[in-house]
Design an enzyme around this catalytic site. Structure first.
Site, PDB file in Angstrom:
ATOM      1  CB  SER A 127      75.955  90.719  46.747  1.00  0.00           C
ATOM      2  OG  SER A 127      75.453  89.813  45.790  1.00  0.00           O
TER       3      SER A 127
ATOM      4  CG  HIS B 236      80.871  84.772  39.343  1.00  0.00           C
ATOM      5  ND1 HIS B 236      80.210  85.747  38.629  1.00  0.00           N
ATOM      6  CD2 HIS B 236      81.742  85.426  40.166  1.00  0.00           C
ATOM      7  CE1 HIS B 236      80.648  86.935  39.000  1.00  0.00           C
ATOM      8  NE2 HIS B 236      81.584  86.779  39.938  1.00  0.00           N
TER       9      HIS B 236
ATOM     10  CB  SER C 229      33.453  87.275  63.714  1.00  0.00           C
ATOM     11  OG  SER C 229      33.640  86.475  64.867  1.00  0.00           O
ATOM     12  CB  SER C 230      35.354  81.990  63.244  1.00  0.00           C
ATOM     13  OG  SER C 230      35.875  82.294  64.533  1.00  0.00           O
TER      14      SER C 230
ATOM     15  CG  HIS D 278      45.036 115.507  72.919  1.00  0.00           C
ATOM     16  ND1 HIS D 278      46.383 115.270  72.934  1.00  0.00           N
ATOM     17  CD2 HIS D 278      44.876 116.828  72.652  1.00  0.00           C
ATOM     18  CE1 HIS D 278      47.020 116.409  72.692  1.00  0.00           C
ATOM     19  NE2 HIS D 278      46.136 117.357  72.513  1.00  0.00           N
TER      20      HIS D 278
END
Length: 452
Positions: A336, A88, A291-292, A167
């Site tokens: 809890s 507890h 970027s790779s 839009h």
């Protein structure tokens, strides 16, 4: 940082969210529980109705408060060690404190630790203090820092004319500063509500009726005692509860944070789009890779990181806001486990704002690209021309401008020729001939003042 951490909050993002660990970790929950237990003992010593808790000396009060002030990893580990026996967590805190008082002059009052309390008396106050202090010392300063930076940018760019898009299509021009100011105004409105948030606490025993209190001290004004204690902690007293504080204020707070998060999501996506349109340049940092495989790329990764973390934050806070106010009868235990995750939702929001700030620090306004976009969009003056035509009494002005501008390339010359052919009064004709997409901004530059 543990490379084996399951949660990125304790792994990849640990350094970024360290400030929140002081308020939302398991360690923090134990410290706040210690604080509440100690303050309750001190409070009882100052109430003449509870005669058996004698008045403490200044040195004894300093010692008791020092337990919280000096709370450290060793303290937390000792509580966890006790919990392995008690099974507890709140009782473990009580036993830890009794153990601490045993060799002191306060040993005679150790049995009044946790007096008349149910665990939730300690927990609800601890959680309220965790939230209040974590918001005030961690989340709010970050939110204000981000808002202040966008405020600065809005002021600096209030005269930078920019094409609008409704839009996704070209629309009446605005200014970059005014569009940024819209977000500042929205953020500030949510921050006002968040700063005004009440943090509630209850202190009325196992089912909210002061049962144990009244049987021990029948004549004590328990509602007054409880109220004064809760308010002494800097919280708002809730006088009517079951075993648990009802958590409605938490739902209010989490919904407010979610609204703030959603505004930031909206901001992240707009800035991402402006970067895509080249309205913002991203500063190149030596050594960074976009970027790779494509070496030219500089990706808007910080805004994407913010967007992702805001989504995680909203998901967690939405669950907590919907779950926490619901509990069976006088209580069940589902709150809890759920409450242990409130710091998760707040931390992901904090990390997201930090990412947005990093992204903003790498941006510079690309005025030539913005101006080029305006110069290629003379069709947006159709609104201005047909509105003036309407004012001076032309029939079907909208339809005439629709025919002039829709689905065709609109050049400055095409616009000028149309205006010359209208036979407008000299003043109106000259005013429209001077109009350009860059100057057709209404009072956008003046509207920025509303963020101050």
């Amino acid at each position: 940082m543990s490379i084996k951490a399951i949660s990125p909050l304790d792994g990849r993002y640990k350094e970024q969210s360290e400030v929140l660990a002081e308020h939302f970790s398991e360690w923090a929950l134990m410290k706040y529980r210690v604080f509440v237990e100690v303050e309750w003992l001190i409070h009882m010593s100052q109430r003449p109705e509870i005669a058996e808790v004698r008045e403490f000396t200044a040195e004894e009060i300093a010692f008791l408060r020092g337990i919280t002030e000096q709370f450290n990893d060793a303290s937390a580990l000792r509580i966890k060690e006790i919990e392995r026996t008690t099974k507890h967590d709140v009782k473990a805190v009580e036993y830890f404190l009794k153990e601490t008082l045993d060799p002191t002059t306060l040993a005679d009052v150790k049995e009044f630790l946790h007096f008349s309390c149910t665990s939730e008396d300690i927990n609800n106050l601890s959680h309220a203090l965790m939230l209040k202090n974590g918001m005030q010392s961690g989340w709010l300063p970050m939110a204000e820092k981000m808002t202040a930076e966008v405020t600065r940018m809005a002021e600096a760019a209030k005269n930078v004319s920019m094409l609008s898009r409704t839009h996704g299509q070209t629309a009446s021009p605005t200014t970059l500063g005014k569009e940024l100011a819209v977000f500042v105004y929205r953020w500030n409105r949510q921050l006002k509500q968040i700063k005004a948030q009440e943090y509630l606490g209850k202190f009325n025993g196992a089912v909210g009726n002061f049962n144990a209190h009244s049987i021990a001290y029948p004549d004590a004004p328990w509602e007054d005692i409880a109220r004064s204690f809760v308010e002494h902690l800097g919280l708002t007293y809730n006088p009517l509860t079951t075993q648990i504080e009802s958590h409605d204020y938490m739902a209010e707070l989490f919904h407010s944070i979610m609204r703030f998060n959603n505004i930031t999501l909206d901001f992240d996506r707009d800035v991402w789009q402006y970067i895509s349109l080249a309205y913002f340049k991203q500063n190149v940092v030596a050594g960074e890779v976009g970027s790779s495989t494509m070496p030219h790329k500089v990706n808007p990764i910080n805004f994407e990181n913010s967007e992702a973390n805001m989504g995680v934050s909203n998901a967690m806070l939405d669950h907590l806001a919907n779950k926490l106010p619901i509990s069976r009868l006088q209580r069940d235990l589902t709150d809890s486990s759920a409450l242990r995750n409130m710091g998760v939702g707040i931390a992901h929001s904090y990390i997201a704002m930090a990412a947005t700030l990093r992204g903003l620090s790498s941006l510079s306004v690309n005025e030539p690209a913005i101006q080029q976009d305006l110069n290629e969009s003379w069709e947006v003056l159709g609104e201005a021309i047909q509105t003036v035509m309407r004012r001076v009494g032309y029939e079907n002005p909208y339809e005439k401008l629709k025919e002039l501008t829709r689905g065709v390339e609109v050049t400055p010359q095409r616009i000028a020729d149309f205006i010359h052919g209208l036979g407008l009064p000299d003043a109106e004709r000259e005013r429209l001939l001077r109009l350009t997409p860059s100057s057709y901004i209404g009072i956008a530059d003046k509207l920025v003042r509303h963020i101050q």
